[in-house]
Design an enzyme around this catalytic site. Structure first.
Site, PDB file in Angstrom:
ATOM      1  N   ARG A  74      20.257  34.355   6.716  1.00 40.32           N
ATOM      2  CA  ARG A  74      21.518  35.006   6.805  1.00 40.32           C
ATOM      3  C   ARG A  74      22.684  34.676   5.772  1.00 40.32           C
ATOM      4  NH1 ARG A  74      26.743  36.003  10.161  1.00 40.32           N
ATOM      5  NH2 ARG A  74      26.767  38.183  10.451  1.00 40.32           N
ATOM      6  N   SER A 117      22.173  25.138   0.689  1.00 37.52           N
ATOM      7  CA  SER A 117      23.371  25.722  -0.077  1.00 37.52           C
ATOM      8  C   SER A 117      24.430  24.397  -0.142  1.00 37.52           C
ATOM      9  CB  SER A 117      24.284  26.607   0.907  1.00 37.52           C
ATOM     10  OG  SER A 117      25.587  26.907   0.469  1.00 37.52           O
ATOM     11  N   TYR A 143      28.373  29.465   8.049  1.00 40.75           N
ATOM     12  CA  TYR A 143      27.362  29.335   7.229  1.00 40.75           C
ATOM     13  C   TYR A 143      26.704  27.957   6.739  1.00 40.75           C
ATOM     14  CZ  TYR A 143      24.393  30.097   2.937  1.00 40.75           C
ATOM     15  OH  TYR A 143      23.389  30.215   1.939  1.00 40.75           O
TER      16      TYR A 143
END
Length: 325
Positions: A74, A117, A143
């Site tokens: 996601r 990330s 996130y």
């Protein structure tokens, strides 16, 4: 890359996954693609559709693969309207990832490559102090938190099962088909819109999609990659002003940048409640890829200038197609 290695790629219809699958297939690798939807392109390999948020038994489908490259996630949402964003991110990025990894270990997968990330490191770096792979994580948004929790869970699973885990944290990824803010900036430049970004002296790391793909391929069977975390970028840092000038040159549309001081932009953004936008435009986010270079003997094969040109050419081709339609 050893073409006898059997590979499974998740998120195969996405920005990174689709390019990766095509690279692996063209190299003669044995690839199975997992994705939630078919996407806009075609993949020359077996394709399985599944959603990471679904709790299903995938072990029979995973069995026989040596390496799983997990690109599905996601993704970061700019204007998330979820009542509880962290819970939504955790369903896919943590629970879905760890469920897939557990089943991969059960099915005999040797190595699990996780595309994480740079947000695990944090939102911004101090001047002259780029993020390093082994820095203490400091994610700020849901996130980034979800990606860190997934990394932690994968490392625990690796210790328990013996399955090797490789974590790759990319800086901002750009390339043909890029979306979000990067695409918006190309659109503004292509229209000749003046931008108040001519006096931004920050430093930000970027990574061309093909450079990221090349590192992922390197990590498939490199013995030194096992149970390591790597940062990846193009190996050079640009200010926002420099990036727009390079982008304009690639588009053959000279950037029209107005020299508005950063403190004015930040003040206006604060009044408008857009501090996050100001941070991305004016703040620094540098990464140090020395560990990646030294441990893997890897260097970015594509220059930022060449990669920007390829990105711009793809964007211009899309604009021509959209006018024809």
């Amino acid at each position: 890359m050893n073409t006898s290695v059997r590979l499974l790629v998740t998120g195969a219809s996405g920005f990174v996954g689709s390019r990766l699958v095509n690279r692996l297939s063209c190299s003669g690798g044995s690839v199975t693609a997992f994705s939630r939807s078919p996407g806009s392109g075609s993949l020359a390999c077996p394709h399985v559709f599944f959603d990471l948020s679904d709790v299903v038994d995938l072990r029979e489908l995973i069995h026989g693969h040596d390496v799983v490259i997990h690109c599905a996630a996601r993704v970061h949402v700019m204007n998330d309207t979820s009542a509880d964003p962290l819970t939504e991110f955790r369903k896919v990025n943590v629970d879905g990832t760890l469920n897939l990894a557990r089943q991969s270990a059960d099915a005999g997968v040797r190595r699990f490559i996780f595309i994480s990330s740079i947000k695990v490191n944090g939102e911004s770096s101090l001047p002259g102090q780029p993020f390093r792979a082994d820095d203490l994580p400091a994610p700020h948004d849901p996130y980034g938190v979800s990606k860190r929790e997934a990394e932690d869970g994968l490392r625990a699973l690796a210790a328990e099962t013996g399955m090797e885990v490789v974590v790759i944290r990319p800086a901002l990824v750009y390339g043909p088909g890029v979306k979000a803010n990067f695409r918006s900036m190309m659109r503004w430049l292509n229209k000749g819109i003046p931008l108040p970004l001519g006096s931004i002296h920050n430093k930000r790391s970027l990574v061309a999609l093909d450079n990221l793909i090349d590192l992922i391929v390197t990590c498939i069977d490199h013995p030194a990659a096992a149970n390591q975390t790597f940062l990846v970028s193009d190996g050079e840092d640009l200010s926002t002003s420099e990036m727009l000038l390079r982008m304009g040159e690639a588009l053959d549309k000279p950037a029209r940048l107005l020299p508005v001081p950063a403190w004015i932009l930040k003040s206006v953004a604060m009044l408008l409640g857009r501090q996050g936008v100001a941070q991305r435009l004016c703040g620094s986010l540098q990464v140090d890829i020395s560990k990646t270079r030294t441990m893997l003997g890897w260097s970015p094969p594509f220059s930022g200038t060449a990669a920007m040109r390829v990105t711009a050419e793809a964007f211009k081709a899309e604009q021509v197609l959209s006018t024809v339609r």
